[in-house]
Write a protein that holds these residues in place. Structure first.
Motif, PDB file in Angstrom:
ATOM      1  N   THR A   1      -8.372   0.017   0.466  1.00  0.00           N
ATOM      2  CA  THR A   1      -8.038  -1.516   0.248  1.00  0.00           C
ATOM      3  C   THR A   1      -8.316  -2.484  -0.593  1.00  0.00           C
ATOM      4  OG1 THR A   1      -9.572  -2.003   1.934  1.00  0.00           O
ATOM      5  CG2 THR A   1      -7.421  -1.592   2.729  1.00  0.00           C
ATOM      6  N   GLN A   5      -7.934   3.932   4.304  1.00  0.00           N
ATOM      7  CA  GLN A   5      -7.080   3.464   2.919  1.00  0.00           C
ATOM      8  C   GLN A   5      -7.948   3.165   1.981  1.00  0.00           C
ATOM      9  OE1 GLN A   5      -4.261   4.346   2.300  1.00  0.00           O
ATOM     10  NE2 GLN A   5      -2.780   2.874   3.059  1.00  0.00           N
ATOM     11  N   GLN A  50       0.870  -1.147  -0.053  1.00  0.00           N
ATOM     12  CA  GLN A  50       0.108  -0.058   0.248  1.00  0.00           C
ATOM     13  C   GLN A  50       0.808   1.238   0.060  1.00  0.00           C
ATOM     14  OE1 GLN A  50      -3.185  -0.073  -0.459  1.00  0.00           O
ATOM     15  NE2 GLN A  50      -4.148   0.043   1.356  1.00  0.00           N
TER      16      GLN A  50
END
Lengths: 419, 419
Positions: free
Chosen positions: B20, B18, A18
């Motif tokens: 994901t 985030q 990420q």
């Protein structure tokens, strides 16, 4: 002012990695009153990077690159920005000298490749990086009719974080309009997000000048309040007023009003009451103890405990009679009670807490536990006078059931201490 | 064929959330032979979304949106794609009926807003979502002179994953050129990435047709090998040959050649040897037990143990004499040995393992531990015949020292079982 963050690196286009720098950069930019409107992740490819730079310059006032400043052929951020802005790169002699020195200090010869880390965009401010070889760069320029800030930063978190905080932030503070920011975080455990929102949105919607964000996950709800005003006093007064009204509405469901974790709050409550705690864990297998001991100085209130994964160990470490397990099953209110009372007595702690349950994926062993559903968990809490038992019926996978069991145990303890 | 993934949602432009889904989508697309070249994260803003869609269509063959298909005013993916492609939205009566039915089944009246989830791009294939109200959509179209696939998917992970696997993947498989993919993962613990790379890169560089990725973190190195060929047999042969040569080079440093975790490998080795294990943890406070019990069926080899956070509990649960702690300190090879032997004897397990150390941030308590540095950790391993002790001197924060201590304990056990 809106910003775009471009993370450069092919590894972030795999299923394994990420971009995490952007979370840090977003927090920093928000503090400066800058909203992040786009994030782009692009590989080590000059055409793709140049395209991403051009797109970002067309839609954002501040464009921040992270990564692509290393010494290898794949490190192309400098080249991409130079080509996009139509400016040239010059090799900076001071940076070059410091690169040679870094290698000499390690008694190594610098590979010729590394010299490209001394390439600087014509007109850029050099942002000295005290934790790595590649300096950052910032260009304050005009594209079309608009002022644009373009900032190049290294990718490794241990380099970009101090560089931003120590060098970039003061520079941006000096160039952006000033404002003061205040924040509050309220945390709650085990309540559905929809309930929290239904009860709190009529309140926070009255505060148009406070930004409210609800974060939910892992058995916890967080309410984040942020206000930006000309002075810190004004900003703080607004978030404090709103937080106070939400606290009055949600009462003791709120375990933390300054951002502390549930573990920290429980340990602090124990310490303030001069109480000690021990645990006996079956299905959570050490997770509750691990969460408590992750907090520094947890030993002020937490003494330890046992992971009693078999009937034998329930006897050995918490004096739970074998016949009790055979009659009621390990997953029973009787065993939860005996475990909590047993671990408390054995360790001499003021409070003993136990967790026993079926975390799955398989069901219980033959005998009384065989018929019980996966997700059935009992928590026991013994204080020497009485023992409280709580039954849970959780749905989810093994990790989920174990985590929520530990969360319920902490919240059960907190509410008991609260009374 | 290259793809761009666009994640829509303002929460992913905060410091707290985030994207994901793109990790899952990237793995799926790679399996289909599609490379992800760009990822964009954009907020709930029609102008920003439309701009992102236009940019993506100019640089990728496949554009996948995740999120923005919900019922609120902020859910704008459908509108943005329609506007970018210059096509209209029609309200689909079948989807609308199923929306009404979902609400009726819950005995609720559908808010009028929700009807927009029945809006479909003219010419799109509807991708039925069995886990949520918003269906996905796919358009196979021509932009300029190029064929473009545009796919709209819902944001919640529990919706997008089954929808992609069950509906989108078969569709893409039918439309993309076919190929077969083979993978191998080799895992190693506690070796620096640079050492692994220096020893393995001369080998894997010979295999230009196998993609090699090195992932490092949490005291572990993973080597991922992927090969795409016309047949699975050919692809498998290539990755197996390369993996075999790396295994010969790295020998028993490799703990897993099929991707299993270190915990799984250790538990399997114990079970195959009909051995049982117990643990006595001081500074890791349950982390080792928690890691072992996170593996389903760990009770076949792991019986449990004790978290002995105080000198008293070291005595109560593992018979460590109080005088030994007073003389040598809790962080000493003597106490590590006594803990490992004591927990083994108490639990009746074949093997007993102990961890005692200073995880910080503060130093040891007054007495013999006061002078020892944070990061000093001892591991003991008792088998009934002899007891092995390992001293660690780790640098890092509390979480890091605790994690690496548990990793060292597992690897110490594995190497001992291996002999």
């Amino acid at each position: 002012m809106i910003a775009e963050i471009i993370a450069a690196g092919s590894e972030m286009l795999t299923p394994h990695r990420q971009d995490t720098n952007s979370l840090f950069l977003t927090a920093q930019l928000n503090d400066l009153g800058v909203e992040v409107a786009f994030k782009t992740i692009v590989g080590d490819n000059l055409e793709h990077l140049t395209g991403a730079a051009r797109t970002a310059l067309s839609r954002a006032d501040i464009v921040i690159f992270s990564g692509g400043l290393g010494p290898t052929e794949d490190d192309l951020t400098r080249e991409a920005v130079a080509s996009t802005l139509g400016i040239s790169l010059r090799r900076d002699p001071t940076i070059l000298a410091s690169l040679y020195k870094r290698f000499a200090a390690r008694q190594m010869v610098m590979p010729p490749n590394n010299a490209k880390q001394a390439d600087v965009l014509e007109g850029a401010v050099i942002l000295t990086n005290s934790n790595g070889s590649a300096p950052g760069q910032m260009i304050d320029t005009i594209v079309g009719d608009y002022r644009k800030l373009v900032i190049l930063l290294p990718g490794p978190p241990r380099e970009i974080k101090p560089l931003f905080e120590e060098v970039v932030k003061p520079l941006l503070e000096a160039t952006l309009p000033s404002r003061s920011l205040a924040r509050r975080i309220l945390r709650m455990a085990l309540i559905p997000e929809s309930h929290v929102d239904a009860r709190t949105s009529p309140i926070y919607n009255e505060y148009a000048d406070v930004q409210t964000t609800i974060l939910a996950g892992h058995g916890e709800i967080q309410l984040h309040f942020t206000s930006a005003k000309a002075t810190l006093l004004e900003a703080q007064a607004r978030v404090d007023e709103l937080a106070g009204r939400i606290e009055a509405e949600m009462e003791d469901a709120i375990f933390s009003s300054q951002g502390e974790s549930l573990e920290e709050v429980v340990l602090l409550m124990l310490e303030m009451r001069h109480l000690t705690l021990s645990v006996a864990e079956s299905c959570t297998g050490g997770l509750l103890a691990q969460r408590l001991t992750a907090v520094p100085n947890s030993s002020r209130a937490f003494v330890g405990g046992a992971v009693v994964y078999t009937p034998e160990l329930k006897m050995v470490f918490a004096d739970v009679p074998r016949e009790m397990v055979e009659m009621h099953g390990a997953v029973s209110p009787e065993v939860a009670r005996a475990l909590a009372e047993g671990i408390r007595a054995r360790t001499g702690s003021s409070l003993g807490i136990s967790i026993t349950g079926l975390a799955g994926p398989g069901g219980g062993p033959p005998g009384p536990d065989a018929e019980k559903p996966v997700g059935r968990v009992y928590i026991g809490l013994a204080n020497g006078r009485d023992t409280h038992i709580k039954e849970l019926n959780l749905t989810g996978d093994r990790d989920y059931i174990r985590w929520w069991s530990s969360q319920h145990a902490l919240e059960f303890l907190r509410l008991n201490l609260h009374r």
